[in-house]
Write a protein that holds these residues in place. Structure first.
Motif, short mmCIF file in Angstrom:
data_model
loop_
_atom_site.label_atom_id
_atom_site.label_comp_id
_atom_site.label_asym_id
_atom_site.label_seq_id
_atom_site.Cartn_x
_atom_site.Cartn_y
_atom_site.Cartn_z
N GLN A 1 0.86 -1.18 0.00
CA GLN A 1 0.00 0.00 0.00
C GLN A 1 0.90 1.23 0.00
OE1 GLN A 1 -1.94 -0.85 3.76
NE2 GLN A 1 -0.83 0.80 4.75
N ASN A 2 0.35 2.34 -0.42
CA ASN A 2 1.09 3.59 -0.37
C ASN A 2 1.13 4.10 1.07
OD1 ASN A 2 1.40 3.55 -3.15
ND2 ASN A 2 -0.45 4.74 -3.49
N PRO A 3 2.24 4.70 1.46
CA PRO A 3 2.27 5.30 2.80
C PRO A 3 1.21 6.40 2.88
CG PRO A 3 4.48 5.19 1.83
CD PRO A 3 3.51 4.84 0.75
N LEU B 1 1.61 2.89 -5.74
CA LEU B 1 0.60 2.01 -6.32
C LEU B 1 -0.55 2.86 -6.86
CD1 LEU B 1 0.50 -0.60 -3.45
CD2 LEU B 1 1.62 -0.87 -5.66
N PRO B 2 -1.22 2.38 -7.92
CA PRO B 2 -2.41 3.12 -8.38
C PRO B 2 -3.42 3.21 -7.24
CG PRO B 2 -1.82 1.36 -9.91
CD PRO B 2 -0.95 1.20 -8.70
N GLU B 3 -4.21 4.25 -7.22
CA GLU B 3 -5.17 4.48 -6.12
C GLU B 3 -6.08 3.29 -5.88
OE1 GLU B 3 -5.36 6.83 -3.72
OE2 GLU B 3 -3.44 7.40 -4.58
N SER B 4 -6.49 2.59 -6.93
CA SER B 4 -7.40 1.45 -6.75
C SER B 4 -6.74 0.33 -5.96
CB SER B 4 -7.87 0.92 -8.11
OG SER B 4 -6.75 0.47 -8.86
N ASN C 1 -4.39 0.95 -3.63
CA ASN C 1 -3.99 1.48 -2.33
C ASN C 1 -5.06 1.16 -1.29
OD1 ASN C 1 -2.63 2.80 -0.37
ND2 ASN C 1 -2.94 4.85 -1.18
N LYS C 2 -4.68 0.40 -0.26
CA LYS C 2 -5.65 -0.07 0.73
C LYS C 2 -5.98 0.97 1.80
CE LYS C 2 -4.05 -4.79 0.26
NZ LYS C 2 -3.41 -5.90 0.91
N VAL C 3 -5.13 1.97 1.98
CA VAL C 3 -5.35 2.94 3.04
C VAL C 3 -5.98 4.19 2.46
CG1 VAL C 3 -4.23 4.41 4.75
CG2 VAL C 3 -3.46 2.07 4.43
N LYS C 4 -7.13 4.57 3.00
CA LYS C 4 -7.77 5.82 2.57
C LYS C 4 -7.10 6.97 3.30
CE LYS C 4 -12.18 3.65 1.76
NZ LYS C 4 -13.55 3.50 2.18
N THR C 5 -7.06 8.10 2.63
CA THR C 5 -6.45 9.25 3.27
C THR C 5 -7.30 9.72 4.45
OG1 THR C 5 -7.37 10.50 1.44
CG2 THR C 5 -5.00 10.27 1.50
N ILE C 6 -6.62 10.16 5.46
CA ILE C 6 -7.26 10.62 6.70
C ILE C 6 -6.79 12.04 6.95
CG2 ILE C 6 -7.14 10.32 9.20
CD1 ILE C 6 -8.74 8.17 8.08
N LYS C 7 -7.74 12.92 7.21
CA LYS C 7 -7.38 14.28 7.59
C LYS C 7 -6.97 14.27 9.05
CE LYS C 7 -9.86 18.10 6.71
NZ LYS C 7 -11.10 18.86 6.51
N GLN C 8 -5.96 15.04 9.38
CA GLN C 8 -5.59 15.19 10.78
C GLN C 8 -6.53 16.21 11.39
OE1 GLN C 8 -1.67 16.53 11.68
NE2 GLN C 8 -2.23 17.01 13.75
#
Length: 196
Positions: free
Chosen positions: A141-143, A159-162, A164-171
């Motif tokens: 997965q992408n960091p 990795l392509p977004e599809s 990438n297992k981790v969704k971005t999280i806003k702090q």
């Protein structure tokens, strides 16, 4: 002194982290001790102004970083957020040196800060790029960007977004949450749609 940077080649056992006894120990490790008044997570949240959720996710990234440190001949270079978790963990000296390192990692894990100068900066930058490549290779997965700075040099390895297992999280911080709430209340009072 940390060794000079060299490219990392891993064997199949190291590549399959889910089967690794080391990863199992790190993953199961509970950084919050039940008997303390202010647990590690709360101390981290207070120190950094992070929410509990963000702290828990940063700790998970710290665990991944620690695993990379242990399997790589070069060690690994932390992101700013991961380094903040590591610095606080190091302050819990008894827990870190008498429990975490010998019982979980089964080795010592030292911190090697940048001592300054262009050569040291370049060396740490090389280690950081190699850490990100290793992260993608091992965890498939992408960091996540809230926890890891993604420089342009690493974009070819993402990795392509599809995939990438981790969704971005806003702090989220209390200040940001208050500002958002204040803005919604202001718009509501003045007859503007809150969800524009």
């Amino acid at each position: 002194m940390k060794p000079e940077f060299i490219p990392i080649l891993l064997n199949n056992t190291q590549l399959d982290y889910l089967q690794s006894p080391l990863w199992k120990r790190i993953s199961d490790y509970q950084i919050d001790q039940a008997e303390v008044v202010i647990p590690f997570t709360r101390k981290l949240a207070q120190t950094e102004g992070w929410t509990r959720r963000f702290c828990l996710m940063a700790i998970e990234e710290y665990k991944k970083f620690v695993y990379l440190c242990c399997i790589s001949k070069n060690g690994a270079s932390p992101s700013i957020a991961v380094d903040k978790v590591w610095h606080l963990h190091l302050l819990y000296t008894t827990e870190y040196w008498k429990e975490f390192c010998p019982k979980i990692l089964e080795r010592e894990l030292h911190h090697f800060p940048n001592v300054g100068g262009i050569n040291d900066y370049n060396k740490h930058q090389d280690w950081y790029l190699e850490t990100l490549k290793l992260y993608i290779n091992i965890f498939r997965q992408n960091p996540p960007e809230p926890f890891w700075r993604i420089p342009k040099e690493i974009e070819l390895f993402l990795l392509p977004e599809s995939e990438n297992k981790v969704k971005t999280i806003k702090q989220f911080t209390w200040k940001k949450t208050f500002e958002d709430l204040h803005s919604k209340v202001f718009r509501y009072i003045h007859g503007k749609s809150v969800y524009q």
